[in-house]
Design an enzyme around this catalytic site. Sequence first.
Site, mmCIF file in Angstrom:
data_model
loop_
_atom_site.group_PDB
_atom_site.id
_atom_site.type_symbol
_atom_site.label_atom_id
_atom_site.label_comp_id
_atom_site.label_asym_id
_atom_site.label_seq_id
_atom_site.Cartn_x
_atom_site.Cartn_y
_atom_site.Cartn_z
ATOM 1 N N GLU A 112 37.710 49.296 -8.300
ATOM 2 C CA GLU A 112 38.798 48.861 -8.300
ATOM 3 C C GLU A 112 39.291 47.705 -7.077
ATOM 4 O O GLU A 112 38.153 47.397 -6.432
ATOM 5 C CB GLU A 112 39.914 50.150 -8.041
ATOM 6 N N CYS B 252 39.674 51.931 -22.652
ATOM 7 C CA CYS B 252 40.792 51.270 -22.728
ATOM 8 C C CYS B 252 40.706 50.245 -23.904
ATOM 9 O O CYS B 252 39.488 50.171 -24.297
ATOM 10 C CB CYS B 252 41.059 50.352 -21.425
ATOM 11 N N CYS C 227 37.927 47.410 -23.313
ATOM 12 C CA CYS C 227 36.562 47.966 -23.057
ATOM 13 C C CYS C 227 36.225 48.083 -24.679
ATOM 14 O O CYS C 227 34.974 47.728 -25.175
ATOM 15 C CB CYS C 227 36.240 49.276 -22.401
ATOM 16 N N CYS D 64 36.802 48.201 -15.322
ATOM 17 C CA CYS D 64 36.284 49.573 -15.880
ATOM 18 C C CYS D 64 34.954 49.715 -15.871
ATOM 19 O O CYS D 64 34.007 48.763 -16.050
ATOM 20 C CB CYS D 64 36.800 49.724 -17.296
ATOM 21 N N GLU E 199 32.914 50.991 -18.195
ATOM 22 C CA GLU E 199 32.224 50.492 -19.163
ATOM 23 C C GLU E 199 31.976 49.132 -19.409
ATOM 24 O O GLU E 199 31.009 48.699 -19.713
ATOM 25 C CB GLU E 199 33.029 50.898 -20.764
ATOM 26 N N ASN F 222 33.330 52.129 -12.354
ATOM 27 C CA ASN F 222 34.857 51.486 -12.313
ATOM 28 C C ASN F 222 34.671 50.858 -10.589
ATOM 29 O O ASN F 222 34.250 51.503 -9.817
ATOM 30 C CB ASN F 222 35.913 52.042 -12.468
HETATM 31 ZN ZN LIG Z 1 38.376 49.493 -19.952
#
Ligand SMILES: [Zn+2]
Length: 129
Positions: free
Chosen positions: A43, A86, A89, A52, A54, A41
């Site tokens: 940010e 999420c 993803c 993310c 993924e 990830n």
């Molecule tokens: Zn995600």
Amino acid sequence: MTDELIEQARARARHAYAPFSNFRVGAVVVAGDGTTYEGANVENSAYGSSMCAEATAIGNAVSHGVRKIDTVVVSCIDADEPGYPCGNCLQLMVEFGVKRVLVDGLNGAVEHSVEELIPHGFRLESEEQ
Ligand SMILES: [Zn+2]
């Protein structure tokens, strides 16, 4: 093989850029030919620009020409319980035909099919698939 993939994802999580959430996640994508691609990830101060693990792993695979993905391994090294992908993803996984998702936390991993996690994913057929 599964244990190796989880260790690979956990290693990638250690390189996550997560100064805001302190929720470091790593991911490993296993392409149809068995090649693995990694991500973490990333940010951002503008939260909506965050990515993310993924998504970065899938993007990494696709940028190498991969169009069929068998497995995605997601590992969070800052939580006891697995952190599930999420919705965004999961939709990325539908696009590239992911079959198996291993979701890992410090207490261990759980395996799911993509259909379990997103039973009605959106599909718009294209010529490239
Ligand atoms: Zn995600």
